[in-house]
Scaffold this motif. Sequence first.
Motif, short mmCIF file in Angstrom:
data_model
loop_
_atom_site.label_atom_id
_atom_site.label_comp_id
_atom_site.label_asym_id
_atom_site.label_seq_id
_atom_site.Cartn_x
_atom_site.Cartn_y
_atom_site.Cartn_z
N LEU A 208 -9.21 3.85 9.83
CA LEU A 208 -7.91 3.17 9.89
C LEU A 208 -7.84 2.29 8.65
CD1 LEU A 208 -5.26 2.35 11.37
CD2 LEU A 208 -6.57 0.57 12.54
N PRO B 232 -3.82 7.19 8.67
CA PRO B 232 -3.43 6.13 9.60
C PRO B 232 -3.60 4.76 8.96
CG PRO B 232 -5.61 6.98 10.16
CD PRO B 232 -5.13 7.80 9.00
N THR B 233 -2.54 3.95 9.05
CA THR B 233 -2.59 2.64 8.40
C THR B 233 -2.08 1.54 9.33
OG1 THR B 233 -0.37 2.95 7.50
CG2 THR B 233 -2.19 3.51 6.05
N VAL B 234 -2.59 0.36 9.09
CA VAL B 234 -1.98 -0.83 9.68
C VAL B 234 -1.71 -1.77 8.51
CG1 VAL B 234 -4.27 -1.74 10.32
CG2 VAL B 234 -2.22 -2.72 11.35
N VAL B 235 -0.47 -2.24 8.43
CA VAL B 235 -0.01 -2.93 7.22
C VAL B 235 0.40 -4.36 7.55
CG1 VAL B 235 1.67 -2.87 5.34
CG2 VAL B 235 0.84 -0.73 6.36
N TRP B 236 -0.23 -5.31 6.91
CA TRP B 236 0.12 -6.72 7.05
C TRP B 236 1.04 -7.06 5.90
CZ3 TRP B 236 -0.53 -10.20 10.83
CH2 TRP B 236 -0.40 -11.56 10.54
N ALA C 253 -6.54 -10.47 10.74
CA ALA C 253 -5.63 -9.70 11.60
C ALA C 253 -5.88 -8.21 11.44
CB ALA C 253 -4.17 -10.04 11.27
N ALA D 19 -7.22 -5.59 14.27
CA ALA D 19 -6.45 -4.39 14.63
C ALA D 19 -7.29 -3.12 14.52
CB ALA D 19 -5.21 -4.28 13.74
#
Lengths: 240, 240
Positions: free
Chosen positions: A6, A39-43, A72, A76
């Motif tokens: 991720l 797959p990414t989670v972006v702040w 964060a 995640a």
Amino acid sequence: MAKPFLLGVLGGMGPLATLDFQRRLLDATPAQSDQQQLPTVVWNVPQIADRQKALAGTGPSPLPQLIHGIKALNQAGASYIAIPCNTAHHWYDALSEVSEAPILHIVDATLDALAQSVERPQRVGVIATKGTLDAGWYQRRLALQGIEVVTPTEEELAQWFVPGCYAVKRGALVEGGALLSRQASALFARGAQKLVLACTEVPVALEAVNAPFLHLTWDPAQALAERCSHLWQSQGVFNR
Amino acid sequence: MAKPFLLGVLGGMGPLATLDFQRRLLDATPAQSDQQQLPTVVWNVPQIADRQKALAGTGPSPLPQLIHGIKALNQAGASYIAIPCNTAHHWYDALSEVSEAPILHIVDATLDALAQSVERPQRVGVIATKGTLDAGWYQRRLALQGIEVVTPTEEELAQWFVPGCYAVKRGALVEGGALLSRQASALFARGAQKLVLACTEVPVALEAVNAPFLHLTWDPAQALAERCSHLWQSQGVFNR
């Protein structure tokens, strides 16, 4: 068991450059379906102290907000983190210390890509914030490859680079592109054969005005996106 | 004390539509600096069971993965959540139950925007997945406003809509745009005066081919982005 892949993206510097980076991630990945995409989670939280002012000693440090974002992303579930902002790499060591996930370094990604490129220019220009230029990351590493470096003067930064970047930040891409094109031309005029666009606002603006010298530039955001995508592809997702 | 404003975006359906939504958020916000832009945390993880297949009974449910994303966004501090995917709203109630942050509903945002529009068409076409059409969200609410609704036939969905969406998902925007344009034309031919593009892949593709009827469409992703931006602007950030 290893964490599932991720990618955490610490963005917000600026919010538009963060979108541009995400598009590069998608473009760098030859996915045939949604499920094959990275797959990414972006702040993307731009309420963060100005990096240029902090380094100039005229504003507060962005470090607490950067650490908040890194934490964060780790919470995640990020297994790697990328920061599509050159200047923020000033705080790379402090951020690495609080991050369980390894942080990919934008300068490493760029210089590795550059070392592998077939054409070897003798003289390269670097467009970057004063903070990034003062740190000397690009200049030192280019010199190690036997490449001469040309950088903007303080006057050029004040006249073209800084107002160009702030134009991008308020969405005035054409205005920003015009100013940053003048900065680029000045470096070409001093003998640069290629340019490193070492501030993620710059390619966004130059692409918006379709600058005629784009093929003579290297883009650290692109190099970082490609490194992230290769990591994802090495997970064997395309063989499933 | 109220949580600070942070918009969580549950994306990944698909990854390109998620980027498109983020661009709309920025465009909807008249920010003059990075710091005035809407703070977001984006879960763009496309490794999620196919929503169309799940609703057709030919594939597993995406609910566990949707819940995982909602929980990650809550943990990251989201104060509101938006889901830029119409079909995923099938699981809206189950997701709202596990989310501390309120989830803005894409159909509410669209129909409210539509009710405020000056022109009132008599007949409106809805382009959407079979799952969204079967749910009847748009048809019922449009009927309540006294508007007749035209929807794609099963044959049209199979011939144009479904392959058009999957083309977008593999990055073939021009191919997707051509197929989805034919779907749109069929609805205009049956008397639709305006179209609701109730699948977030559709506007991405139609904009890529610069479809000549774009001014005759309503875009739920746009309505949702505007609602998010208004929430952010109501925090008084522009008065600071």
